[in-house]
Design a protein around this motif. Structure first.
Motif, mmCIF file in Angstrom:
data_model
loop_
_atom_site.group_PDB
_atom_site.id
_atom_site.type_symbol
_atom_site.label_atom_id
_atom_site.label_comp_id
_atom_site.label_asym_id
_atom_site.label_seq_id
_atom_site.Cartn_x
_atom_site.Cartn_y
_atom_site.Cartn_z
ATOM 1 N N GLY A 65 1.160 -25.824 -1.350
ATOM 2 C CA GLY A 65 1.235 -26.982 -0.462
ATOM 3 C C GLY A 65 -0.043 -27.146 0.323
ATOM 4 N N ASP A 66 0.071 -27.225 1.633
ATOM 5 C CA ASP A 66 -1.088 -27.485 2.469
ATOM 6 C C ASP A 66 -2.021 -26.286 2.520
ATOM 7 O OD1 ASP A 66 0.032 -29.920 3.023
ATOM 8 O OD2 ASP A 66 1.068 -29.185 4.825
ATOM 9 N N GLU A 67 -3.254 -26.537 2.937
ATOM 10 C CA GLU A 67 -4.242 -25.485 3.089
ATOM 11 C C GLU A 67 -4.169 -24.909 4.503
ATOM 12 O OE1 GLU A 67 -8.063 -26.899 2.098
ATOM 13 O OE2 GLU A 67 -7.560 -27.325 0.009
ATOM 14 N N PHE A 68 -4.527 -23.622 4.611
ATOM 15 C CA PHE A 68 -4.489 -22.956 5.904
ATOM 16 C C PHE A 68 -5.784 -22.178 6.095
ATOM 17 C CE2 PHE A 68 -0.165 -23.601 4.584
ATOM 18 C CZ PHE A 68 0.485 -23.994 5.735
ATOM 19 N N THR A 69 -5.976 -21.656 7.290
ATOM 20 C CA THR A 69 -7.164 -20.861 7.606
ATOM 21 C C THR A 69 -6.812 -19.377 7.552
ATOM 22 O OG1 THR A 69 -7.952 -22.595 9.075
ATOM 23 C CG2 THR A 69 -8.947 -20.400 9.330
ATOM 24 N N TYR A 70 -7.660 -18.594 6.879
ATOM 25 C CA TYR A 70 -7.397 -17.163 6.727
ATOM 26 C C TYR A 70 -7.564 -16.434 8.062
ATOM 27 C CZ TYR A 70 -7.760 -12.327 5.338
ATOM 28 O OH TYR A 70 -7.580 -10.976 5.225
ATOM 29 N N VAL A 71 -6.633 -15.580 8.388
ATOM 30 C CA VAL A 71 -6.668 -14.785 9.616
ATOM 31 C C VAL A 71 -6.508 -13.314 9.245
ATOM 32 C CG1 VAL A 71 -5.568 -14.323 11.826
ATOM 33 C CG2 VAL A 71 -5.633 -16.661 10.939
ATOM 34 N N ARG A 111 -0.098 -15.719 0.292
ATOM 35 C CA ARG A 111 0.241 -15.886 1.715
ATOM 36 C C ARG A 111 -1.011 -15.815 2.577
ATOM 37 N NH1 ARG A 111 -0.144 -11.381 5.654
ATOM 38 N NH2 ARG A 111 1.487 -11.602 7.212
ATOM 39 N N ASN A 112 -1.928 -14.859 2.262
ATOM 40 C CA ASN A 112 -3.166 -14.740 3.025
ATOM 41 C C ASN A 112 -4.090 -15.933 2.790
ATOM 42 O OD1 ASN A 112 -2.168 -12.291 3.800
ATOM 43 N ND2 ASN A 112 -3.730 -11.050 2.778
ATOM 44 N N TYR A 113 -4.211 -16.339 1.524
ATOM 45 C CA TYR A 113 -5.135 -17.414 1.166
ATOM 46 C C TYR A 113 -4.760 -18.711 1.871
ATOM 47 C CZ TYR A 113 -8.153 -20.396 -1.649
ATOM 48 O OH TYR A 113 -9.112 -21.288 -2.063
ATOM 49 N N LYS A 114 -3.454 -18.895 2.054
ATOM 50 C CA LYS A 114 -2.985 -20.099 2.723
ATOM 51 C C LYS A 114 -2.936 -19.939 4.249
ATOM 52 C CE LYS A 114 -0.386 -22.120 -1.071
ATOM 53 N NZ LYS A 114 -1.066 -23.434 -0.956
ATOM 54 N N GLY A 115 -3.381 -18.786 4.749
ATOM 55 C CA GLY A 115 -3.455 -18.585 6.186
ATOM 56 C C GLY A 115 -2.104 -18.549 6.871
ATOM 57 N N LEU A 116 -1.129 -17.931 6.214
ATOM 58 C CA LEU A 116 0.244 -17.929 6.728
ATOM 59 C C LEU A 116 0.605 -16.633 7.433
ATOM 60 C CD1 LEU A 116 2.017 -19.588 3.649
ATOM 61 C CD2 LEU A 116 1.269 -20.693 5.766
ATOM 62 N N GLN A 117 -0.413 -15.881 7.857
ATOM 63 C CA GLN A 117 -0.134 -14.593 8.484
ATOM 64 C C GLN A 117 0.752 -14.719 9.717
ATOM 65 O OE1 GLN A 117 -3.002 -15.653 7.332
ATOM 66 N NE2 GLN A 117 -4.368 -14.019 6.631
ATOM 67 N N ASP A 118 0.594 -15.792 10.477
ATOM 68 C CA ASP A 118 1.418 -15.962 11.681
ATOM 69 C C ASP A 118 2.799 -16.513 11.353
ATOM 70 O OD1 ASP A 118 -0.593 -15.012 13.297
ATOM 71 O OD2 ASP A 118 -1.442 -17.006 13.659
ATOM 72 N N LYS A 119 2.931 -17.172 10.221
ATOM 73 C CA LYS A 119 4.202 -17.812 9.879
ATOM 74 C C LYS A 119 5.082 -16.925 8.992
ATOM 75 C CE LYS A 119 2.475 -22.533 10.244
ATOM 76 N NZ LYS A 119 2.376 -23.859 9.582
#
Length: 576
Positions: A65-71, A111-119
């Motif tokens: 789906g959407d793009e996220f920022t890696y954390v 999960r990491n690539y999409k920056g979903l670490q907080d979610k």
């Protein structure tokens, strides 16, 4: 199927795909499982209040789906059997993982690539000491990929164990069998959640128990060798196995077992004594007549068929069968006392006015003793131990009975097989037919790379034979060298044995009769050794000549050479 075995989960509440997306995901899940829906895939649109758990591959599609920022994040510690579960279905999305697992790593990367670490919170599970609540409350699948893989390794090793120990009986067993038992001791250290090979009792323990039982009894009696000495895990395993009633009820009488093994391995006794073991000795007479003509062989009746439950040994094993009849394996008749050599039927020629009673329920293999094409199927029939099930009918190719073409096989060639009210021919096709329709040792590998190479080699047989037969009238020593070189190269492909696919197979059977004949004719007529400069081919021929299933089919040397001279050096060949 859920490919992330007990390691990767998504626990989700709240946002998710809409109803249309749910249907597509559910359809894909069912398709991936071959149509079998093990449990509903519960995903709902926001606000439904329904939570669900999906496997790793479904999650990969779900994340798209959407793009996220890696954390970058600090990884949490493992949860083991001493831990409490997180607050399940509290609105937090959790990814249950195991850091060394590549299946889990797939979803972790996405999960990491999409920056979903907080979610999406990581919850690492210690697979070697997993919490009970993981299976009970989170993911009932809870399969252990590592145990499955190790089970396959152990099951594959059973043949090696048996070969090592049975071979050691003819030497210093106490010394030579030690490595096999050391392997078991090491294997039993793999998992700490129980005393068995995979922790809990499984098919692996069942596969080893009957043989370890026999080896322990015989080695102690004959060599005063305790297989558990210095192997505490093996000792505990034997003790635990002996507590299982399902196993105890199947054990043979130790004294009769010792006597049988001594007769077989130490005194050259008769193999037929094996049927005296108590589990076999008391079989009712009707079992041998109406159920299992191979008296003593365990069988089961199911859906109107009687099927064997005691597979014959593989090509590399010297261990006895449970049937008390011909052992079919890679040992010679000198090594295995009691090997029954078949009395061959006489050849039927044009003076034979009547065929055998066709389609009377008897399976017949029509051959000519001199024909290498027929010899292929004859070898396979012997190797699978089908001498009682498939009767030989020998045909004189130079003076065929008229009924053979008119009533049996319109092609008028050998080999042909009469089975299930039909007659089929072509030697390579018949090799596969025996493999698919009759019991006995497998002659085709499971390894995809070996299967592919087998197809190449079987396809080359026609080229190989054509090269040989074509140049018999020229300078065969010079013109056929490339064909033998091809075989030498092929025999270098696999290192797990001396045969074309490592272990004895249909490929060796397809080539054996022809190479055996060509070796004789080249040496007799042209004084040429086809193995010169080809050590692999020389070793292959040597190993082939140790296999009784093959040597019993070999034609008289002098008659074979004379036949080839008449066919190929005087008149054009007329092989069928």
């Amino acid at each position: 199927m859920v490919v992330v075995v007990s390691a990767v989960l998504l626990q989700r509440r709240g946002t998710g795909p809409g109803e249309e997306g749910q249907e597509r995901l559910a359809e894909r899940t069912a398709s991936d499982r071959g149509g079998e829906r093990e449990r509903p895939l519960e995903l709902r649109s926001p606000g439904t209040g329904v939570a669900g758990v999906v496997g790793g591959d479904e999650f990969l599609g779900f994340l798209d789906g959407d793009e996220f920022t890696y954390v970058k994040e600090d990884l949490p510690p493992y949860l083991d059997s001493t831990s409490e579960p997180p607050p399940l279905f509290d609105g937090t999305t959790r990814l249950y993982t195991y850091y060394p697992c590549p299946f889990a790593q797939r979803v972790w990367i996405a999960r990491n690539y999409k920056g979903l670490q907080d979610k999406i919170k990581l919850v690492p599970i210690d697979l070697k000491n997993r919490p009970a609540w993981y299976r009970e409350k989170v993911y009932p699948e809870n399969k252990d990929h590592f145990k499955q893989q190790f089970a396959e390794e152990l099951l594959a090793y059973t043949d090696t164990l048996n070969k090592i120990v049975y071979t050691s009986f003819k030497g210093d067993a106490a010394k030579e069998a030690g490595s096999a038992f050391d392997y078991l001791e090491t294997a039993l250290h793999k998992f700490e959640d129980g005393p068995f090979f995979l922790g809990q009792f499984s098919l692996v323990d069942i596969a080893y128990a009957p043989f370890v039982e026999r080896f322990q009894i015989f080695l102690q009696d004959a060599w005063k060798y305790d297989i558990t000495a210095g192997r505490p895990k093996l000792a505990t395993w034997i003790e635990e196995v002996n507590k299982i009633d399902a196993y105890k009820h199947t054990k043979c009488d130790p004294e009769e077992l010792i006597q049988t093994y001594k007769q077989r391995f130490l005194k050259g006794g008769d193999f037929t004594t094996f049927k005296k073991l108590k589990l076999i000795h008391h079989s009712p007479r009707w079992s041998a007549v109406t159920v299992s003509p191979a008296f003593g062989k365990p069988r089961s009746a199911h859906r109107g068929r009687v099927r064997s439950q005691c597979p014959r040994p593989s090509a590399n094993l010297g261990w006895p069968t449970c049937s008390g009849v011909r052992p079919q394996h890679h040992w010679t008749s000198e090594n295995i006392p009691g090997f029954v050599k078949e009395d061959l039927p006489p050849t039927l020629d044009s003076t034979s006015l009547e065929p055998p009673p066709l389609f009377d329920g008897t399976t017949r293999l029509y051959i000519a003793y001199v024909c290498p094409f027929a010899q292929r199927v004859w070898i396979a029939r012997n190797y699978k131990g089908l001498q009682d099930e498939i009767k030989l009918v020998a045909i004189d190719l130079g003076s065929k009975p008229t009924w053979y073409k008119e009533k049996v096989y319109r092609e008028n060639k050998v080999p042909s097989l009469e089975h299930n009210n039909k007659v089929i021919g072509e030697s390579l096709d018949l090799l596969q037919y025996l493999e698919d329709n009759f019991e006995g040792p497998k002659l085709f590998p499971n390894d995809p790379s070996k299967q592919q190479f087998a197809e190449e080699l079987l396809e080359y047989t026609n080229t190989f034979n054509k090269t040989m037969f074509t140049y018999f009238k020229g300078d065969p020593v010079k013109e056929t060298g490339s064909a033998f070189d091809y075989l030498e190269t092929a025999l270098n492909k696999f290192e797990d044995g001396l045969f074309f696919l490592g272990q004895f197979s249909l490929v060796d059977i397809a080539y054996g009769p022809f190479i055996g004949s060509f070796q004789l004719i080249f040496h007799d007529v042209w004084k040429y050794d086809i193995t010169a400069g080809r050590p692999k081919l020389g070793a292959w021929i040597e190993e082939m000549n140790k296999i009784d299933a093959y040597t019993q089919t070999k034609y008289d040397r002098a008659k074979l050479v004379e036949s080839y001279k008449k066919r190929f050096l005087v008149v054009p060949h007329t092989f069928n």
